[in-house]
Design an enzyme around this catalytic site. Structure first.
Site, PDB file in Angstrom:
ATOM      1  N   SER A 167       0.781  -1.246   0.157  1.00  0.00           N
ATOM      2  CA  SER A 167      -0.140  -0.103  -0.142  1.00  0.00           C
ATOM      3  C   SER A 167       0.736   1.376  -0.024  1.00  0.00           C
ATOM      4  CB  SER A 167      -0.829  -0.051   1.272  1.00  0.00           C
ATOM      5  OG  SER A 167      -1.732  -1.028   1.070  1.00  0.00           O
ATOM      6  N   HIS A 176       0.655   4.875   4.303  1.00  0.00           N
ATOM      7  CA  HIS A 176      -0.250   5.269   3.305  1.00  0.00           C
ATOM      8  C   HIS A 176       0.103   7.082   3.173  1.00  0.00           C
ATOM      9  CE1 HIS A 176      -3.625   2.325   3.079  1.00  0.00           C
ATOM     10  NE2 HIS A 176      -2.244   1.694   3.162  1.00  0.00           N
TER      11      HIS A 176
END
Length: 201
Positions: A126, A177
């Site tokens: 991610s 993230h």
């Protein structure tokens, strides 16, 4: 730009780096099915475990990018790559794309190491994928000639939704993230005009 119409063989030929990354995802995930290995063998050896990184296992700043826990985790990240990474591989070229993808993932993992406690552990692509999103955001903000209005209207809402969902889902590495996204934006801002081929999407 984000609609894949290639056949399987065409995709492999046109986007070899994305194909290899997804293959590594599948390979490492499939290792957990080998009967004579413990199910968590891959996790124990390749996850980003901050305490182990502190003790010198620096490869764990890289290997978590390719490791996933659970089929849904694997599917979501691999599907995101297949959708959003090919235009960047084509635009940047396979070597530059590889460097950018790994750099975003490693920066996200370094941030996780320094900002999370030593007991923290994580896996997943991610951070690197949000880095790719950051490249697109950088295009929309700083290099508008590289992305069409139509494609900008597609990618920006997806990035915003992904960022918002980061704060509402459990077991998400928010630090990865955010720093993956920021690293992509900075790379796009500073280096994209140098790296990119003369292509507009």
């Amino acid at each position: 730009m984000f609609v894949r119409t290639e056949s399987f063989s065409q995709f492999l030929r046109l986007y070899p780096v994305v194909s290899i990354i997804v293959f590594i995802h599948l390979l490492l995930f499939s290792v957990t099915w080998i009967p004579f290995l413990p199910e968590i063998w891959v996790y124990e050896h390749f996850a980003g475990i901050n305490l182990y990184i502190f003790n010198g296992e620096w490869w764990r700043l890289v290997t978590p990018i390719f490791v996933h826990l659970g089929f849904s985790h694997l599917l979501f990240n691999s599907f995101s790559l297949i959708l959003f990474a090919p235009p960047l591989e084509r635009m940047l070229g396979k070597f530059t794309f590889t460097a950018v993808y790994l750099s975003c993932g490693i920066i996200a993992n370094i941030a996780t190491y320094f900002l999370k406690p030593l007991t923290y552990n994580h896996v997943g692509a991610s951070g690197a994928i949000f880095g790719l999103f950051g490249i697109y955001v950088g295009m929309a903000l700083f290099h508008k000639h590289l992305i069409s209005t139509q494609n900008k209207q597609v990618i920006i809402p997806i990035v915003v939704i992904g960022l918002v969902m980061t704060f509402f889902q459990s077991n998400i590495n928010i630090t990865a993230h955010l720093f993956g996204l920021l690293s992509g934006i900075v790379i796009s801002w500073l280096l994209l005009p140098i790296m990119v081929k003369k292509t507009r999407y």
